[in-house]
Design a protein around this motif. Structure first.
Motif, mmCIF file in Angstrom:
data_model
loop_
_atom_site.group_PDB
_atom_site.id
_atom_site.type_symbol
_atom_site.label_atom_id
_atom_site.label_comp_id
_atom_site.label_asym_id
_atom_site.label_seq_id
_atom_site.Cartn_x
_atom_site.Cartn_y
_atom_site.Cartn_z
ATOM 1 N N ILE A 1 -33.620 -83.044 -18.658
ATOM 2 C CA ILE A 1 -32.262 -82.799 -19.152
ATOM 3 C C ILE A 1 -32.273 -81.451 -19.849
ATOM 4 C CG2 ILE A 1 -30.495 -83.507 -20.803
ATOM 5 C CD1 ILE A 1 -31.333 -86.383 -20.357
ATOM 6 N N ARG A 2 -31.449 -80.533 -19.404
ATOM 7 C CA ARG A 2 -31.273 -79.273 -20.113
ATOM 8 C C ARG A 2 -29.853 -79.242 -20.663
ATOM 9 N NH1 ARG A 2 -30.853 -73.057 -18.034
ATOM 10 N NH2 ARG A 2 -30.706 -72.155 -20.121
ATOM 11 N N GLU A 3 -29.750 -79.306 -21.977
ATOM 12 C CA GLU A 3 -28.456 -79.410 -22.642
ATOM 13 C C GLU A 3 -28.613 -78.823 -24.038
ATOM 14 O OE1 GLU A 3 -25.255 -82.832 -22.123
ATOM 15 O OE2 GLU A 3 -26.899 -83.471 -23.401
ATOM 16 N N ASP A 4 -28.020 -77.666 -24.288
ATOM 17 C CA ASP A 4 -28.218 -77.003 -25.575
ATOM 18 C C ASP A 4 -27.797 -77.884 -26.736
ATOM 19 O OD1 ASP A 4 -29.283 -74.823 -24.354
ATOM 20 O OD2 ASP A 4 -27.570 -73.497 -24.682
ATOM 21 N N ARG A 5 -26.646 -78.511 -26.614
ATOM 22 C CA ARG A 5 -26.149 -79.429 -27.637
ATOM 23 C C ARG A 5 -25.967 -80.804 -27.010
ATOM 24 N NH1 ARG A 5 -27.047 -75.071 -29.655
ATOM 25 N NH2 ARG A 5 -25.916 -74.033 -31.370
ATOM 26 N N PRO A 6 -26.082 -81.870 -27.775
ATOM 27 C CA PRO A 6 -25.881 -83.197 -27.191
ATOM 28 C C PRO A 6 -24.518 -83.309 -26.533
ATOM 29 C CG PRO A 6 -26.782 -83.369 -29.413
ATOM 30 C CD PRO A 6 -26.403 -81.933 -29.218
ATOM 31 N N GLY A 7 -24.500 -83.812 -25.315
ATOM 32 C CA GLY A 7 -23.258 -83.898 -24.554
ATOM 33 C C GLY A 7 -23.336 -84.987 -23.501
ATOM 34 N N PRO A 8 -22.692 -84.778 -22.357
ATOM 35 C CA PRO A 8 -22.613 -85.846 -21.348
ATOM 36 C C PRO A 8 -23.959 -86.276 -20.790
ATOM 37 C CG PRO A 8 -21.734 -83.759 -20.497
ATOM 38 C CD PRO A 8 -21.901 -83.594 -21.968
ATOM 39 N N SER B 1 -34.732 -80.360 -22.819
ATOM 40 C CA SER B 1 -34.697 -78.945 -23.179
ATOM 41 C C SER B 1 -33.393 -78.687 -23.917
ATOM 42 C CB SER B 1 -34.778 -78.069 -21.923
ATOM 43 O OG SER B 1 -34.741 -76.695 -22.241
ATOM 44 N N SER B 2 -33.476 -78.220 -25.174
ATOM 45 C CA SER B 2 -32.295 -78.151 -26.022
ATOM 46 C C SER B 2 -32.312 -76.910 -26.898
ATOM 47 C CB SER B 2 -32.212 -79.403 -26.916
ATOM 48 O OG SER B 2 -33.345 -79.450 -27.785
ATOM 49 N N TRP C 1 -45.383 -80.240 -12.192
ATOM 50 C CA TRP C 1 -44.014 -79.776 -12.451
ATOM 51 C C TRP C 1 -44.074 -78.714 -13.524
ATOM 52 C CZ3 TRP C 1 -39.520 -83.405 -14.428
ATOM 53 C CH2 TRP C 1 -38.266 -82.846 -14.066
ATOM 54 N N ARG C 2 -43.824 -77.458 -13.169
ATOM 55 C CA ARG C 2 -43.840 -76.359 -14.130
ATOM 56 C C ARG C 2 -42.425 -76.098 -14.633
ATOM 57 N NH1 ARG C 2 -47.475 -71.073 -13.703
ATOM 58 N NH2 ARG C 2 -48.890 -72.725 -14.399
ATOM 59 N N LEU C 3 -42.287 -76.032 -15.968
ATOM 60 C CA LEU C 3 -40.978 -75.859 -16.590
ATOM 61 C C LEU C 3 -41.055 -74.789 -17.673
ATOM 62 C CD1 LEU C 3 -40.128 -79.651 -17.089
ATOM 63 C CD2 LEU C 3 -39.278 -78.158 -15.267
ATOM 64 N N ASP C 4 -39.887 -74.213 -17.982
ATOM 65 C CA ASP C 4 -39.752 -73.338 -19.138
ATOM 66 C C ASP C 4 -38.398 -73.604 -19.771
ATOM 67 O OD1 ASP C 4 -37.790 -71.849 -17.710
ATOM 68 O OD2 ASP C 4 -39.330 -70.511 -16.893
ATOM 69 N N PHE C 5 -38.045 -72.817 -20.777
ATOM 70 C CA PHE C 5 -36.802 -73.078 -21.505
ATOM 71 C C PHE C 5 -35.561 -72.897 -20.631
ATOM 72 C CE2 PHE C 5 -39.764 -71.714 -24.917
ATOM 73 C CZ PHE C 5 -39.746 -72.873 -25.672
ATOM 74 N N ASP C 6 -35.677 -72.141 -19.547
ATOM 75 C CA ASP C 6 -34.533 -71.856 -18.677
ATOM 76 C C ASP C 6 -34.493 -72.721 -17.431
ATOM 77 O OD1 ASP C 6 -33.464 -69.743 -20.282
ATOM 78 O OD2 ASP C 6 -35.053 -68.428 -19.540
ATOM 79 N N SER C 7 -35.436 -73.627 -17.258
ATOM 80 C CA SER C 7 -35.451 -74.464 -16.059
ATOM 81 C C SER C 7 -34.200 -75.332 -15.998
ATOM 82 C CB SER C 7 -36.692 -75.356 -16.044
ATOM 83 O OG SER C 7 -37.871 -74.579 -15.968
ATOM 84 N N PRO C 8 -33.567 -75.409 -14.825
ATOM 85 C CA PRO C 8 -32.380 -76.268 -14.710
ATOM 86 C C PRO C 8 -32.765 -77.737 -14.709
ATOM 87 C CG PRO C 8 -32.975 -75.370 -12.569
ATOM 88 C CD PRO C 8 -33.902 -74.726 -13.569
ATOM 89 N N GLY C 9 -31.832 -78.581 -15.075
ATOM 90 C CA GLY C 9 -32.080 -80.012 -15.049
ATOM 91 C C GLY C 9 -32.421 -80.473 -13.645
ATOM 92 N N GLY C 10 -33.189 -81.546 -13.554
ATOM 93 C CA GLY C 10 -33.573 -82.056 -12.251
ATOM 94 C C GLY C 10 -34.501 -83.240 -12.372
#
Length: 328
Positions: free
Chosen positions: A9-16, A120-121, A305-314
């Motif tokens: 989950i990539r969502e800067d602030r809690p949301g949907p 990721s937030s 699974w390689r991730l960073d702060f900019d990885s899209p949700g999936g």
């Protein structure tokens, strides 16, 4: 258990997306939270007061999460993680120094008790990525300032008054930019069970034992498993989970000055990799955090699974090994 789906989950602030996570997991968390009856858990005013006193920086995010639950009062209490029921996963963790240091950990637990979610937030303008637990706490993670944190149960039974450790990990990564800052914060945040926290930044790594009702103990150890320091206070528990054997394997690994790939490979083999899933002692993932690079690899015996702060949700289909074959 050949495969399990893991989620980012990539969502800067809690949301949907967080609300979707809550809807999926809340029935299970509610049953866990109330397993000893409603009266066994603190009141909402008491739980909120504890959060405001010890971790005030998290209160705005907590309030936003409560709003997303529809102001469910039981969810509001549980999300403070103040005096929750006990939980005790087994894990191994090591910090390997160098120009691009890496914190590698195995999380050993029952697959039915894992969210299998990476979050990721940027809740308070500090970017954080880590493995979600208790809906917004973290089992491990790193922030944009180069601080990485991971936890293991310290093998001391019993509990006291304090916060569940996943929220403490979240708090450190949201508010601290270095090991020194994080250690200072631990002096004033009570915890409800004993855990080893491995803290690493670009310059140093330490293990801090936190316990209910006692001041934290700092150890200059780059490796910890499920006991205090290097000598278990509960030898029976340590033997059951091969805690000393795993820590000694980590010390041996550090002595060989391993590369990043060598370190990860070691975590995918016994004694660090475990397959007793039905006993809540199966390796659910290996995480390798490189805080100086802002990259984390989540690794399983059959996938990565390689991730960073900019990885899209999936999503990622994690391939497991139910038993270890030395020839594999």
């Amino acid at each position: 258990m050949p495969e399990l789906t893991h989620y980012l989950i990539r969502e800067d602030r809690p949301g949907p997306r967080w609300r979707h996570l809550f809807d999926a997991l809340w029935p299970g968390y509610r049953a866990w939270y109330l397993q000893d009856g409603d009266a066994a858990r603190p009141s909402l005013p008491a739980a909120r007061a504890a959060l405001e006193r010890f971790m005030p920086e998290l209160v705005p995010t907590w309030s936003a999460l409560v709003d997303l639950t529809g102001d469910d009062p039981t969810a509001a209490r549980m999300l403070t993680l103040w005096d929750p029921p006990a939980f005790a996963p087994a894990c191994s963790q090591v910090a390997v120094p160098g120009p691009d240091p890496v914190l590698v950990r195995n999380y050993d637990y029952h697959p039915n008790l894992s969210e299998r979610t990476i979050y990721s937030s940027c809740f308070d303008d500090r970017r954080v990525i880590g493995t979600s637990d208790c809906l917004w706490g973290l089992l491990d993670g790193m922030n944009q300032d180069g601080l990485a944190v991971s936890l293991t149960f310290a093998g001391q039974r019993g509990s006291g008054s304090g916060f569940g450790i996943p929220l403490v990990v979240r708090y450190l990564l949201q508010t601290a930019g270095s090991v020194a800052e994080a250690v200072s914060m631990l002096d004033r945040v009570p915890v409800h069970m004993a855990y080893n926290l491995l803290l690493m930044d670009r310059h140093e790594a330490v293990t801090v034992l936190v316990q209910p009702g006692r001041p934290p103990e700092r150890f200059d150890l780059r490796a910890s498993t499920n006991h205090r320091g290097t000598v278990p206070l509960d030898p029976e528990h340590a033997a059951r989970f091969r805690s000393v054997e795993r820590q000694e394997a980590l010390f041996d690994l550090l002595g060989r000055r391993p590369s990043h790939p060598d370190t990860v490979r070691a975590f995918l083999r016994p004694p660090l990799y475990n397959t007793r899933f039905d006993e809540a002692f199966g390796t659910l993932y290996t995480a390798a955090y490189r805080p100086a690079s802002g990259v984390v690899d989540f690794v399983w015996p059959g996938s990565r699974w390689r991730l960073d702060f900019d990885s899209p949700g999936g999503t990622h289909q994690a391939v497991y090994r139910d038993r270890f074959d030395a020839a594999a």
